[in-house]
Design a protein around this motif. Sequence first.
Motif, short mmCIF file in Angstrom:
data_model
loop_
_atom_site.label_atom_id
_atom_site.label_comp_id
_atom_site.label_asym_id
_atom_site.label_seq_id
_atom_site.Cartn_x
_atom_site.Cartn_y
_atom_site.Cartn_z
N LEU A 141 0.83 -1.21 0.00
CA LEU A 141 0.00 0.00 0.00
C LEU A 141 0.86 1.25 0.00
CD1 LEU A 141 -2.91 1.13 0.17
CD2 LEU A 141 -2.65 1.09 2.67
N ALA A 142 1.90 1.26 0.83
CA ALA A 142 2.80 2.41 0.88
C ALA A 142 3.51 2.61 -0.46
CB ALA A 142 3.83 2.21 2.00
N THR A 143 3.90 1.50 -1.09
CA THR A 143 4.55 1.60 -2.40
C THR A 143 3.58 2.15 -3.45
OG1 THR A 143 5.94 -0.30 -1.83
CG2 THR A 143 5.81 0.31 -4.15
N GLY A 144 2.33 1.69 -3.40
CA GLY A 144 1.33 2.20 -4.34
C GLY A 144 1.08 3.68 -4.16
N VAL A 145 1.00 4.13 -2.91
CA VAL A 145 0.82 5.57 -2.65
C VAL A 145 2.02 6.36 -3.17
CG1 VAL A 145 0.67 7.30 -0.82
CG2 VAL A 145 -0.69 5.22 -0.66
N GLY A 146 3.22 5.81 -2.96
CA GLY A 146 4.42 6.47 -3.46
C GLY A 146 4.40 6.58 -4.98
N TYR A 147 3.92 5.52 -5.65
CA TYR A 147 3.83 5.55 -7.11
C TYR A 147 2.84 6.61 -7.58
CZ TYR A 147 2.80 4.08 -11.88
OH TYR A 147 2.60 4.07 -13.23
N LEU A 148 1.70 6.70 -6.93
CA LEU A 148 0.70 7.71 -7.31
C LEU A 148 1.23 9.12 -7.11
CD1 LEU A 148 -2.57 6.10 -5.88
CD2 LEU A 148 -1.85 6.23 -8.28
N LEU A 149 1.94 9.33 -6.01
CA LEU A 149 2.54 10.65 -5.78
C LEU A 149 3.57 10.98 -6.86
CD1 LEU A 149 3.03 10.61 -1.89
CD2 LEU A 149 1.38 11.97 -3.20
N HIS A 150 4.33 9.97 -7.26
CA HIS A 150 5.34 10.18 -8.31
C HIS A 150 4.67 10.59 -9.62
CE1 HIS A 150 7.96 8.86 -11.63
NE2 HIS A 150 8.96 9.23 -10.82
N THR A 151 3.59 9.88 -9.98
CA THR A 151 2.91 10.23 -11.23
C THR A 151 2.27 11.63 -11.16
OG1 THR A 151 0.86 9.15 -10.45
CG2 THR A 151 2.41 7.83 -11.74
N TRP A 152 1.85 12.01 -9.96
CA TRP A 152 1.22 13.33 -9.81
C TRP A 152 2.26 14.45 -9.90
CZ3 TRP A 152 1.38 16.77 -5.42
CH2 TRP A 152 0.52 17.87 -5.54
N VAL A 153 3.41 14.25 -9.24
CA VAL A 153 4.46 15.28 -9.23
C VAL A 153 5.09 15.43 -10.61
CG1 VAL A 153 6.73 15.89 -8.30
CG2 VAL A 153 4.94 15.04 -6.77
N TYR A 154 5.38 14.31 -11.27
CA TYR A 154 6.09 14.36 -12.55
C TYR A 154 5.16 14.27 -13.76
CZ TYR A 154 10.34 13.84 -9.81
OH TYR A 154 11.37 14.03 -8.92
N GLN A 155 3.86 14.19 -13.48
CA GLN A 155 2.86 14.17 -14.56
C GLN A 155 3.13 13.05 -15.57
OE1 GLN A 155 0.08 16.34 -14.66
NE2 GLN A 155 0.86 16.75 -12.60
N THR A 156 3.41 11.86 -15.02
CA THR A 156 3.65 10.70 -15.88
C THR A 156 2.38 9.87 -15.99
OG1 THR A 156 4.46 9.44 -13.98
CG2 THR A 156 6.10 10.61 -15.29
N SER A 157 2.44 8.84 -16.83
CA SER A 157 1.27 8.00 -17.08
C SER A 157 0.93 7.18 -15.84
CB SER A 157 1.55 7.08 -18.26
OG SER A 157 0.49 6.14 -18.40
N LEU A 158 -0.39 6.97 -15.63
CA LEU A 158 -0.86 6.16 -14.52
C LEU A 158 -0.87 4.68 -14.86
CD1 LEU A 158 -3.86 8.19 -13.03
CD2 LEU A 158 -1.77 7.51 -11.85
N SER A 159 -0.55 4.32 -16.10
CA SER A 159 -0.59 2.93 -16.55
C SER A 159 0.80 2.32 -16.52
CB SER A 159 -1.16 2.85 -17.97
OG SER A 159 -2.47 3.40 -18.00
N PRO A 160 1.15 1.58 -15.46
CA PRO A 160 2.48 0.98 -15.38
C PRO A 160 2.60 -0.23 -16.29
CG PRO A 160 1.18 0.30 -13.51
CD PRO A 160 0.34 1.27 -14.28
#
Length: 218
Positions: free
Chosen positions: A54-73
């Motif tokens: 869960l913590a890793t998933g939250v970190g991934y979502l924050l990364h996509t939000w900050v760097y405006q990258t795709s949400l589809s890994p």
Amino acid sequence: MPRFTEVLTVAAVVTGLGVYLISRSAAKDSFSSILHTDFVPGLIAAGYLFLGGLATGVGYLLHTWVYQTSLSPTNNEIWVGLCIGVIFGFSILFYFDRYEIEAPDDYYQFEKASEGLIEAKEFLEKTELPPIDLTGRYKALENSMQETADVLKKAETRDGSRLAQDVEACLDDLRGRPEPSKHLIAGSSQSPEQQELKDRRQELNSVIKRIKRIANHG
């Protein structure tokens, strides 16, 4: 990178196994009888791995939000994320095991006291000596029951506190009886005829069974 993924996978397998082993060790050193069942350590381990994921998933979502990258890994990114989640789950459990859920020193005193109690009880069940010759043995049983209750009084779990009360209740009842009655409750393999003695015998056996379960004596 393939090599990085391979190393991360091995690390996740090792730490995932470590989560289970630490969970099982902590459960066995607890005064709660439910933690001594076979499936509970696995549930505890799964809970910590879920927190890590869960913590890793939250970190991934924050990364996509900050760097405006795709949400589809990609599949590889999902696998790497799962491995990181397992490692992070191990880190969380390792912290709590080190600072929060270490086995209390009293637990080892409890194992020693309860071992003496169980040995004294088994001797009284198997001996063919008459009750009049077993005064010292009954005293040894009572002393080990008192030592066990004293350690359990320090338990922070509800199971431990309740068991301490039940041990002392059996001890108080046993101390006030003559040797023949003690023998029918704690020693003789034959069930007493009086219902009141049968009830006291059943209560003592139930208490000892609970002690065995949380003391890892069987």
